[in-house]
Design an enzyme around this catalytic site. Structure first.
Site, PDB file in Angstrom:
ATOM      1  N   ASP A   1       5.022  17.790 -48.169  1.00 19.35           N
ATOM      2  CA  ASP A   1       4.230  17.768 -49.399  1.00 19.35           C
ATOM      3  C   ASP A   1       5.098  18.075 -50.618  1.00 19.35           C
ATOM      4  OD1 ASP A   1       1.932  17.214 -47.940  1.00 19.35           O
ATOM      5  OD2 ASP A   1       1.338  19.316 -47.811  1.00 19.35           O
TER       6      ASP A   1
ATOM      7  N   GLU B   1       5.442   8.594 -39.652  1.00 23.20           N
ATOM      8  CA  GLU B   1       4.431   7.882 -40.431  1.00 23.20           C
ATOM      9  C   GLU B   1       4.860   6.448 -40.722  1.00 23.20           C
ATOM     10  OE1 GLU B   1       2.662  11.741 -42.853  1.00 23.20           O
ATOM     11  OE2 GLU B   1       4.499  10.755 -43.571  1.00 23.20           O
TER      12      GLU B   1
ATOM     13  N   PRO C   1      18.889  24.768 -39.496  1.00 18.92           N
ATOM     14  CA  PRO C   1      18.298  25.154 -38.205  1.00 18.92           C
ATOM     15  C   PRO C   1      17.114  26.117 -38.362  1.00 18.92           C
ATOM     16  CG  PRO C   1      20.332  26.343 -38.556  1.00 18.92           C
ATOM     17  CD  PRO C   1      20.193  25.392 -39.708  1.00 18.92           C
ATOM     18  N   ALA C   2      15.992  25.564 -38.818  1.00 17.92           N
ATOM     19  CA  ALA C   2      14.770  26.347 -39.001  1.00 17.92           C
ATOM     20  C   ALA C   2      13.606  25.371 -39.081  1.00 17.92           C
ATOM     21  CB  ALA C   2      14.861  27.182 -40.271  1.00 17.92           C
TER      22      ALA C   2
ATOM     23  N   ASP D   1       3.599  14.033 -38.055  1.00 14.14           N
ATOM     24  CA  ASP D   1       5.038  14.222 -37.963  1.00 14.14           C
ATOM     25  C   ASP D   1       5.398  14.600 -36.530  1.00 14.14           C
ATOM     26  OD1 ASP D   1       7.657  14.357 -38.815  1.00 14.14           O
ATOM     27  OD2 ASP D   1       7.450  16.241 -39.905  1.00 14.14           O
TER      28      ASP D   1
ATOM     29  N   THR E   1       5.770   7.625 -49.466  1.00 17.04           N
ATOM     30  CA  THR E   1       6.787   8.597 -49.064  1.00 17.04           C
ATOM     31  C   THR E   1       6.545   9.058 -47.623  1.00 17.04           C
ATOM     32  OG1 THR E   1       5.505  10.424 -49.976  1.00 17.04           O
ATOM     33  CG2 THR E   1       7.146   9.405 -51.430  1.00 17.04           C
TER      34      THR E   1
ATOM     35  N   THR F   1       7.221  21.232 -46.293  1.00 16.43           N
ATOM     36  CA  THR F   1       8.338  20.488 -46.890  1.00 16.43           C
ATOM     37  C   THR F   1       7.971  19.042 -47.227  1.00 16.43           C
ATOM     38  OG1 THR F   1       9.201  19.991 -44.694  1.00 16.43           O
ATOM     39  CG2 THR F   1      10.152  21.884 -45.851  1.00 16.43           C
TER      40      THR F   1
END
Length: 183
Positions: free
Chosen positions: A108, A34, A100-101, A3, A29, A106
């Site tokens: 998986d 990817e 904003p974090a 990622d 997915t 996430t």
């Protein structure tokens, strides 16, 4: 696989995924990075995202969901279901507000949610994606709120997602995100 421009696996495994895994998969997915690796197509627009789905369908899987595409500051999910190889796939998008974090896990969780809801709604990838995104976003907002309430700056470190505290959002999500079909 990776990622944000970084591989999590050895570089030579990308071709193994492309040549061996994709052809036997029923559902993929990938995130944007990817999908670009698997298709060798740079995704700079919604049209590129839809074309990446088509390339992946041609390689084997009937269901493709690019879980997060960052285009001009907007975050999108693009889904595609090709029910018959002789017909064009049904494609849709879900616009996802950015939180904003930075979170751990996430991708998986999104895959698990998509697979779970797809099992319940095998012929309705749109609905499965709506439920998965709605669950995930509720969970992420809960995570940010928990960290903020405890005095942490949610933008300064990676946040461990609040799975246990969000069980109801996972089991019975409030449908807050809608798929928009491409015509």
């Amino acid at each position: 696989m990776g990622d944000e421009g970084k591989l999590y696996v050895p570089e030579d495994l990308a071709s193994v995924y492309r040549e061996k895994v994709v052809p036997v998969a029923s559902m993929l997915t990938p995130n944007q990075f990817e999908a670009e690796l698997l298709t060798k197509l740079r995704i700079d627009s919604e049209t590129d995202g839809r074309e990446a789905c088509n390339i992946l369908h041609a390689a084997g899987p009937s269901k493709v969901v690019i879980t997060s595409i960052n285009i001009e500051g907007n975050l999108l999910l693009i889904g595609s279901h090709q029910k018959d190889k002789e017909q064009a796939p049904e494609q849709f998008k879900i616009v996802i507000p950015k939180i904003p974090a930075y979170f751990t896990g996430t991708g998986d969780l999104m895959t698990a949610l998509l697979l779970g809801w797809s099992n319940k709604y095998p012929d309705n990838l749109d609905k499965a994606a709506e439920l998965a995104v709605s669950s995930l976003q509720a969970l992420l907002l809960r995570t940010v709120n928990d960290y903020t309430s405890a005095g942490f700056d949610s933008e300064s470190s990676s946040l461990e997602i609040r799975l246990i505290q969000s069980q109801d959002d996972i089991r019975k999500p409030k449908l807050t995100f809608k798929a928009h079909k491409y015509t």
